[in-house]
Write a protein that holds these residues in place. Sequence first.
Motif, PDB file in Angstrom:
ATOM      1  N   PHE A 259      14.077  57.073  30.644  1.00  0.00           N
ATOM      2  CA  PHE A 259      13.131  56.802  29.568  1.00  0.00           C
ATOM      3  C   PHE A 259      13.734  57.291  28.255  1.00  0.00           C
ATOM      4  CE2 PHE A 259      12.042  61.082  31.002  1.00  0.00           C
ATOM      5  CZ  PHE A 259      11.900  61.785  29.814  1.00  0.00           C
ATOM      6  N   SER A 260      13.187  56.786  27.145  1.00  0.00           N
ATOM      7  CA  SER A 260      13.647  57.167  25.817  1.00  0.00           C
ATOM      8  C   SER A 260      12.471  57.687  24.997  1.00  0.00           C
ATOM      9  CB  SER A 260      14.295  55.986  25.087  1.00  0.00           C
ATOM     10  OG  SER A 260      15.476  55.568  25.738  1.00  0.00           O
ATOM     11  N   ARG A 277       1.344  49.448  29.657  1.00  0.00           N
ATOM     12  CA  ARG A 277       2.129  49.479  30.888  1.00  0.00           C
ATOM     13  C   ARG A 277       2.377  48.060  31.354  1.00  0.00           C
ATOM     14  NH1 ARG A 277       0.502  52.376  36.668  1.00  0.00           N
ATOM     15  NH2 ARG A 277       2.194  51.500  37.887  1.00  0.00           N
ATOM     16  N   LEU A 278       3.640  47.725  31.593  1.00  0.00           N
ATOM     17  CA  LEU A 278       4.023  46.422  32.099  1.00  0.00           C
ATOM     18  C   LEU A 278       4.942  46.634  33.296  1.00  0.00           C
ATOM     19  CD1 LEU A 278       3.966  43.346  31.837  1.00  0.00           C
ATOM     20  CD2 LEU A 278       5.926  43.517  30.283  1.00  0.00           C
ATOM     21  N   GLY A 279       4.379  46.515  34.499  1.00  0.00           N
ATOM     22  CA  GLY A 279       5.172  46.787  35.690  1.00  0.00           C
ATOM     23  C   GLY A 279       5.589  48.251  35.721  1.00  0.00           C
ATOM     24  N   ARG A 280       6.869  48.481  35.901  1.00  0.00           N
ATOM     25  CA  ARG A 280       7.384  49.841  35.945  1.00  0.00           C
ATOM     26  C   ARG A 280       7.575  50.429  34.556  1.00  0.00           C
ATOM     27  NH1 ARG A 280      13.287  49.088  38.497  1.00  0.00           N
ATOM     28  NH2 ARG A 280      13.804  51.106  37.592  1.00  0.00           N
ATOM     29  N   ARG A 281       7.517  49.599  33.521  1.00  0.00           N
ATOM     30  CA  ARG A 281       7.787  50.048  32.162  1.00  0.00           C
ATOM     31  C   ARG A 281       6.518  50.545  31.484  1.00  0.00           C
ATOM     32  NH1 ARG A 281      12.178  49.202  28.855  1.00  0.00           N
ATOM     33  NH2 ARG A 281      13.206  49.452  30.880  1.00  0.00           N
ATOM     34  N   THR A 282       6.572  51.751  30.950  1.00  0.00           N
ATOM     35  CA  THR A 282       5.447  52.378  30.267  1.00  0.00           C
ATOM     36  C   THR A 282       5.809  52.658  28.822  1.00  0.00           C
ATOM     37  OG1 THR A 282       4.612  53.445  32.283  1.00  0.00           O
ATOM     38  CG2 THR A 282       3.960  54.422  30.186  1.00  0.00           C
ATOM     39  N   MET A 283       4.851  52.443  27.924  1.00  0.00           N
ATOM     40  CA  MET A 283       5.006  52.853  26.531  1.00  0.00           C
ATOM     41  C   MET A 283       3.793  53.701  26.153  1.00  0.00           C
ATOM     42  SD  MET A 283       4.068  52.532  23.145  1.00  0.00           S
ATOM     43  CE  MET A 283       3.231  50.984  22.895  1.00  0.00           C
ATOM     44  N   ASP A 298      10.936  53.837  32.412  1.00  0.00           N
ATOM     45  CA  ASP A 298      10.528  53.565  33.792  1.00  0.00           C
ATOM     46  C   ASP A 298       9.935  54.813  34.428  1.00  0.00           C
ATOM     47  OD1 ASP A 298      11.526  51.013  33.448  1.00  0.00           O
ATOM     48  OD2 ASP A 298      13.508  51.561  34.159  1.00  0.00           O
ATOM     49  N   ILE A 299       8.797  55.226  33.917  1.00  0.00           N
ATOM     50  CA  ILE A 299       8.103  56.416  34.410  1.00  0.00           C
ATOM     51  C   ILE A 299       6.608  56.135  34.422  1.00  0.00           C
ATOM     52  CG2 ILE A 299       9.803  58.176  33.771  1.00  0.00           C
ATOM     53  CD1 ILE A 299       8.337  58.541  31.131  1.00  0.00           C
TER      54      ILE A 299
END
Length: 322
Positions: A259-260, A277-283, A298-299
């Motif tokens: 993650f960044s 949240r889109l699938g495995r990708r979280t913002m 990816d958390i």
Amino acid sequence: MKKAFWVGALAILTLSPAAMAAKDAAFDLVEQMDSASRELSYELSYIHVRKNSIQPLRFRHAVVGGKSLGHILYLSGPSREVIRRGKEVSYFEPGLDAFTIESGQIVAPLPSIMQTNVDKLPALYNFVSLGRAREAGMATNVVRVSPKDESRYSYVLWIEDNSHLLLRADVLDRDGEPLEQYRVTSLAITPKIGQLLSKLAETDVPPVVHVPTNKDVDMGWEVSSLPTGFVPVYRNRHRLMLTSRPVESQMFSDGLFSFSVYVADADDMSVREQKVRLGRRTMHSIVKGSAEITVVGDIPPATAKAVAESVRFFSGKQGNKS
């Protein structure tokens, strides 16, 4: 009470060797998968399945002259491909200038467990055998890779019996729900793949673009509560393309997921808290003082929130990103 305690302790000690053997056997399968994916000449046709999309791809791999070669081709939509030659990875996409970077990983829909040092994973993950199954018409052993804490996702792997290549990988959330899948539809193992990639290795590609990592730059902030096992791998300071707003970023990885964290001055467009949240990708984005902090990766959402809230500014630095 003491008798019950000692009976329980004895039961644990009795089961430990069997449990350890099962754990070792499961990890042995993952090590065999890792070796096969790095050493064999093979071609995988597979689909990358997410909630609202299915993307067919083809991945070829071979070792030629001691150098690992890889080629990913997107099989639908605009023509896109990625070529890896050793530590150099070239990207070709319509509408963009082709470029090459120095990297040990391909940024494309490919299971990250095929591109990491698996020997470092047992410190953070448990390996559990789930028995046998069939995938793409072939016999497989199924292994679950489960985190030892709740700060990251899990993998379930289907490893082919004979070649030990990965035929399917599911990424699961903390409730065991699938977030995305990689499913092989056909597999070919042949020296001819090496011959094909040898010709590809002779293709002209763009020169390597050296991206500054700025490892010694003082950012003026830090993530004070990183999930166990995540370490910084990259940091940068740049301006956003559309708004020219200065932003600082750091990337963290545990070898399997990454993650960044982005920090910029808050402005009129900043919202106090935003979650996507889109699938495995979280913002997850928050405003702290005069700074906007955004975590993308990816958390799980709870982990992203905790990371964002743990960003700590050094004295006199908050909000000064220019």
